[in-house]
Write an enzyme that holds these catalytic residues in place. Structure first.
Site, PDB file in Angstrom:
ATOM      1  N   GLY A 247       0.825  -1.193   0.000  1.00 46.15           N
ATOM      2  CA  GLY A 247       0.000   0.000   0.000  1.00 46.15           C
ATOM      3  C   GLY A 247       0.860   1.243   0.000  1.00 46.15           C
ATOM      4  O   GLY A 247       2.063   1.206  -0.301  1.00 46.15           O
ATOM      5  N   ASP A 248       0.249   2.371   0.372  1.00 43.63           N
ATOM      6  CA  ASP A 248       0.973   3.648   0.334  1.00 43.63           C
ATOM      7  C   ASP A 248       2.020   3.765   1.435  1.00 43.63           C
ATOM      8  O   ASP A 248       2.978   4.525   1.302  1.00 43.63           O
ATOM      9  CB  ASP A 248      -0.024   4.797   0.453  1.00 43.63           C
ATOM     10  CG  ASP A 248      -0.981   4.853  -0.735  1.00 43.63           C
ATOM     11  OD1 ASP A 248      -0.498   4.857  -1.874  1.00 43.63           O
ATOM     12  OD2 ASP A 248      -2.204   4.871  -0.505  1.00 43.63           O
TER      13      ASP A 248
END
Length: 655
Positions: A247-248
């Protein structure tokens, strides 16, 4: 059989403001970057201009024969025999859906033909992508050497088009046109995507980047901030890009780690990329939109971003330096949030096993217990307003605040790396593929030392299996000639994760000591200079966002660009009903929330801002990571980083 080149040298089709380069041609000095930023050359050829044309057989040999035409945007396939097709099915292969290609040869000594194979990921009837391999037989010459040269000519031309490399206008197309295979460092968070990140990486990412001819070294991160520590000790000159498969949050660690290095000014220019295997995947959603693909989630979003990564284009990335109440500083590529958004982000952590559905559940719970927060927001307005600032329904102007509504979106020795896996060889369990009727097992094919497997692309019992025929020998210093990133002694390779990571405390954000100074910001607690706008009141949420997306399916700032030099401030004042707030977030899926005419919704484009919570308790997040609660301020640093985005826009179907 012999194709002919009918085009002049190909040129980039990128806007002037974009700073891009192709795989293997990364600028290494300030002079290179100046050249890369120069105005583009004269307009290129039209997308339908033929570059190569020729006749090929098929594999198996007794199949039909085809006429192939290569243009800058697609490979056209027309069946010639046994019966020409007036409307060929599957006769157009868009280069936007091609991951790579390779040349092959038969294991039969009597077969003088050479083979040209392309790997594609077309969209199915239901919208999802599925891998397909097409193999063509170059057999127009009497000798294998001549046929091989023809197959390699097509493979080289196609690879140049995919990577944005120029083709000679009057010279020969030979594999010498291709630079060395680009080297990528892949960082995988095994806990991403409900614990499926490693499985998705193995099943989808690694095969695709092998098909594209990219060299890689893969590391599975073991703990929080592991990626940040790794990039601080890397010899960055050996890598053409660092790509996170998660993810980020993992990319946040990488960028802050680069900015903590003594050589941060050069280090932060290292191209970074993201392949979405997490929950939110906001930046991947923006990359997907920048590439011209339709909105996507899950595996489809991962395949779209992987296709773009294989193309190699990069783009300047604005970074936001955030100074916290304690005086420490970190860098953000995504967002700073307070109120409803940060509450949902942190409170939904306990539902992480649900993947992206955690945010849906968190939003429902947040609406049920909706809070307002007293605070003060100050910002330095942008000197240039975003394009088309007038919305369909104008937002009211409040006293002492400037409210703008955005318009629509415009169309050396290697460092020791722990638990690493490289592409030579890839120590992953691989199925034993065999050609039907042949007892000999089929090798794992990859351009770095073979080619990706041609699953479902083999002939019948009478067809000899094909062997890899690399376009180029491995140059000195490539992963085939040098060992990549030794594995730490005593560490087992790629262990299966045993469970979710232990919860981390508040203020777990990585703090960066390097980076450029914040020349627009006075010290926290001191008065702001003239020209700033200040508003105070009760807020449901305040969001400062850099790219367009807040999640893979949430377009918070539809007009935002990676390098517009702006931070986009959105706020919702108190007094909004739960139903109206829900309508805003539902409209945000299409980026149309500013058209609802909601009087509590505000927007401003800024270069810097200061947020001062006036309530004793609350949650602040930077890129989804919880930070210490208290006043903070931030400034945009335009184009400080470099993001691997692939080419902008996705070519559509040719006429």
């Amino acid at each position: 059989m012999n194709g002919h080149l009918e085009a002049e040298e190909q040129q980039d089709q990128r806007p002037e403001q974009e700073l891009t380069w192709s795989w293997g041609r990364r600028p290494r000095s300030a002079l290179d970057r100046v050249k890369a930023m120069a105005p583009p050359p004269p307009p290129p050829l039209t997308p339908s201009t033929p570059l190569l044309h020729g006749e090929f057989g098929s594999y198996p040999a007794r199949g039909p024969r085809f006429a192939l035409t290569l243009t800058p945007q697609a490979l056209h396939i027309q069946r010639l025999r046994p019966k020409p097709e007036a409307r060929p099915r599957g006769g157009l292969v868009l280069l936007a859906e091609v991951s790579g290609c390779c040349t092959l040869r038969s294991r039969s000594p009597s077969d003088s033909a050479a083979y040209f194979c392309i790997y594609t990921y077309p969209r199915g009837r239901r919208g999802g992508r599925r891998r397909a391999a097409r193999t063509f037989r170059a057999d127009g010459a009497a000798t294998y050497e001549e046929n091989r040269a023809e197959a390699q000519r097509w493979a080289t031309a196609l690879t140049c088009l995919l990577r944005g490399l120029p083709l000679p206008g009057d010279g020969e197309i030979t594999p010498d046109l291709l630079p060395r295979p680009p080297r990528l460092l892949l960082l995988v968070n095994p806990f991403g995507g409900r614990g499926l990140a490693w499985q998705w990486c193995k099943n989808h990412v690694l095969p695709m980047i092998s098909e594209a001819g990219l060299s890689f070294n893969l590391i599975q991160t073991e703990r929080h901030n592991h990626a940040r520590e790794l990039v601080q000790g890397l010899s960055l000159s050996e890598w053409d890009g660092i790509v996170t498969v998660s993810g980020d949050g993992l990319l946040y660690e990488v960028l802050n780690g680069l900015l903590e290095r003594p050589d941060w000014e050069e280090a932060v220019k290292t191209p970074v990329g993201i392949l979405p295997c997490g929950s939110g995947n906001a930046l991947a959603g923006a990359v997907n939109q920048h590439g011209g693909f339709e909105p996507a989630l899950g595996i489809d979003l991962l395949l779209n971003c992987s296709l773009l990564l294989c193309r190699g284009g990069s783009h300047p990335l604005d970074l936001l330096s955030v100074t916290l109440a304690s005086g420490s500083r970190c860098f953000s590529f995504l967002s700073v949030a307070w109120g409803f958004v940060s509450d949902v982000d942190i409170q939904s952590e306990r539902f992480r096993a649900l993947g992206s559905a955690r945010f849906t559940l968190g939003t429902v719970l947040g609406l049920a217990t909706l809070h307002t927060y007293r605070g003060r927001l100050s910002y330095l307005p942008a000197m240039v307003e975003p394009a088309s600032p007038a919305p369909a329904h104008g937002l009211p102007r409040a006293k002492s605040e400037l409210t703008l509504a955005p318009g629509p979106a415009p169309p050396v020795a290697h460092s020791p790396l722990h638990r690493s896996v490289s592409d030579l060889p890839l120590p992953l369990p691989q199925p034993a593929l065999t050609s039907p009727g042949s007892p000999e097992p089929l090798p794992i094919l990859s351009l770095n030392g073979g080619g990706p497997e041609l699953a479902g692309d083999w002939g019948g019992a009478g067809d000899a299996p094909l062997s890899p025929d690399p376009l180029l020998p491995s140059p000195p210093g490539s992963p085939k000639a040098a060992q990549l990133s030794p594995i730490t002694e005593g560490a087992s390779e790629m262990p299966a994760p045993s469970g979710l990571p232990a919860p981390t405390p508040v203020a777990r954000v990585a703090i960066s000591a390097g980076g450029p100074p914040d020349h627009l910001l006075p010290p926290l607690g001191t008065p702001l200079p003239p020209g700033w706008v200040t508003m105070e009141g009760d807020f449901v949420l305040i969001l400062a966002i850099s790219p367009s997306h807040l999640g893979a399916d949430l377009v918070a700032a539809p007009h935002a660009r990676f390098d517009d030099g702006l931070v986009h401030l959105c706020w919702v004042r108190g007094g909004i009903s739960r139903a109206a707030l829900l309508r805003l977030f539902l409209a945000m899926e299409r980026g149309s929330h500013f058209s609802l005419g909601c009087p509590q919704l505000g927007y401003a484009a800024a270069r810097a801002f200061r947020l001062e919570p006036l309530t004793p308790r609350g949650v602040l997040t930077v890129d989804g990571e919880q930070v210490e609660y208290g006043p903070l301020q931030a400034q945009v640093h335009p184009g400080l980083g470099t993001l691997l985005t692939g080419p902008s826009g996705c070519p559509g179907r040719e006429p």
